[in-house]
Design an enzyme around this catalytic site. Sequence first.
Site, mmCIF file in Angstrom:
data_model
loop_
_atom_site.group_PDB
_atom_site.id
_atom_site.type_symbol
_atom_site.label_atom_id
_atom_site.label_comp_id
_atom_site.label_asym_id
_atom_site.label_seq_id
_atom_site.Cartn_x
_atom_site.Cartn_y
_atom_site.Cartn_z
ATOM 1 N N LYS A 70 4.975 8.449 -0.131
ATOM 2 C CA LYS A 70 5.586 8.502 0.794
ATOM 3 C C LYS A 70 6.488 9.327 0.636
ATOM 4 O O LYS A 70 7.229 10.251 2.144
ATOM 5 C CB LYS A 70 6.104 6.775 1.283
ATOM 6 C CG LYS A 70 5.514 6.164 1.765
ATOM 7 C CD LYS A 70 6.308 4.797 2.061
ATOM 8 C CE LYS A 70 5.402 3.448 2.842
ATOM 9 N NZ LYS A 70 6.135 2.384 3.114
ATOM 10 N N ASP A 106 6.940 2.153 10.015
ATOM 11 C CA ASP A 106 7.882 1.556 8.688
ATOM 12 C C ASP A 106 9.507 1.128 9.501
ATOM 13 O O ASP A 106 10.144 0.217 9.776
ATOM 14 C CB ASP A 106 8.113 1.702 7.302
ATOM 15 C CG ASP A 106 6.610 1.527 6.974
ATOM 16 O OD1 ASP A 106 5.842 0.973 7.462
ATOM 17 O OD2 ASP A 106 6.692 2.585 5.867
ATOM 18 N N GLY A 129 15.218 -3.140 -4.468
ATOM 19 C CA GLY A 129 13.904 -1.735 -4.182
ATOM 20 C C GLY A 129 14.720 -0.320 -3.700
ATOM 21 O O GLY A 129 15.998 -0.274 -3.148
ATOM 22 N N SER A 130 13.836 0.789 -4.362
ATOM 23 C CA SER A 130 14.695 1.964 -4.019
ATOM 24 C C SER A 130 13.307 2.828 -3.445
ATOM 25 O O SER A 130 13.712 4.607 -3.354
ATOM 26 C CB SER A 130 15.151 2.613 -5.679
ATOM 27 O OG SER A 130 14.712 2.868 -6.489
ATOM 28 N N GLY A 131 12.168 2.636 -3.528
ATOM 29 C CA GLY A 131 11.184 3.889 -3.090
ATOM 30 C C GLY A 131 11.122 3.630 -1.570
ATOM 31 O O GLY A 131 11.578 3.765 -0.922
ATOM 32 N N GLY A 132 10.070 4.726 -0.978
ATOM 33 C CA GLY A 132 9.972 4.482 -0.117
ATOM 34 C C GLY A 132 10.255 4.096 1.499
ATOM 35 O O GLY A 132 10.618 4.214 2.253
ATOM 36 N N MET A 133 9.356 2.416 0.947
ATOM 37 C CA MET A 133 9.610 1.664 2.102
ATOM 38 C C MET A 133 11.225 1.155 1.944
ATOM 39 O O MET A 133 11.409 0.596 3.512
ATOM 40 C CB MET A 133 8.686 0.748 1.731
ATOM 41 C CG MET A 133 8.425 -0.509 2.551
ATOM 42 S SD MET A 133 8.306 -0.078 4.509
ATOM 43 C CE MET A 133 7.831 -1.271 5.333
#
Length: 272
Positions: A70, A106, A129-133
């Site tokens: 992402k 999203d 969490g810490s990613g794109g989503m």
Amino acid sequence: MTLRINRDTRLCMSLSARPSNFGTRFHNYLYEALDLDYIYKAFSTTNLEGAIAGIRALNIRGCAVSMPFKEACIPMLDGLEPSASAIDSVNTIVNTDGVLRGYNTDYSAVASLIADSGLPTDTPVALRGSGGMAKATACALRDAGFANGHLIARNAAAGQQLARTTRWAWSADMENVQARLLVNVTPVGMEGGPEAQSLAFTEAEVAAADLVFDVVALPVETPLIQLARTLGKPVITGGQVAVLQAVDQFVLYTGVRPEPALIERAARHALG
């Protein structure tokens, strides 16, 4: 109509480290129901640059983007719409005559579901969490007015960066964190993953929550969602997010917005 592929059929696709059947089932169901000359196929890749170049070169109309692409895909695009540029995360690529633009559906899906929940914006939030989503979800919450948030991320660099973006606190674990809205945006509970049977939050943390939100869509009834239901807690599921964001993608690709009853049938087909 029986879907027939021909030389004029438009191809849409997805890129993910772990391709699922949700997108293919959802989009192809709607193409057939609406008699649209499109087809959708899921892919994975170890060559992201080549895959993005292929979208342009083969005139692929659209591409859904999932973990872990992402953010990595952004330098390969020609531009970003505000939904993506505001959070530096892309989950949708639209190809218009060889020009690739990135969107983030999203973000809009999460914003809609949170608004519908009626949860007060002063509710303390813990988001794992810490990613794109995670970025899309946290920024949607921030922009909705949830200022009392806490990012829980083992990746200190990514977690601290997202905390700065949202102006929330950060820590590596839930120790001493009190929250009434729990949000899981990690692969914990994901079907086929190493933590498929694990919980992103403890039973005590869920028992203290006013709302539990798990972005994992496969399965829809993750261990966390099952526990929350058992404890009588309101939930938002990853299946709900998946459907809303996929509808927005469908509209971007085709210019057609299906009727709600048809969307509901497509969702049952895709998630069943």
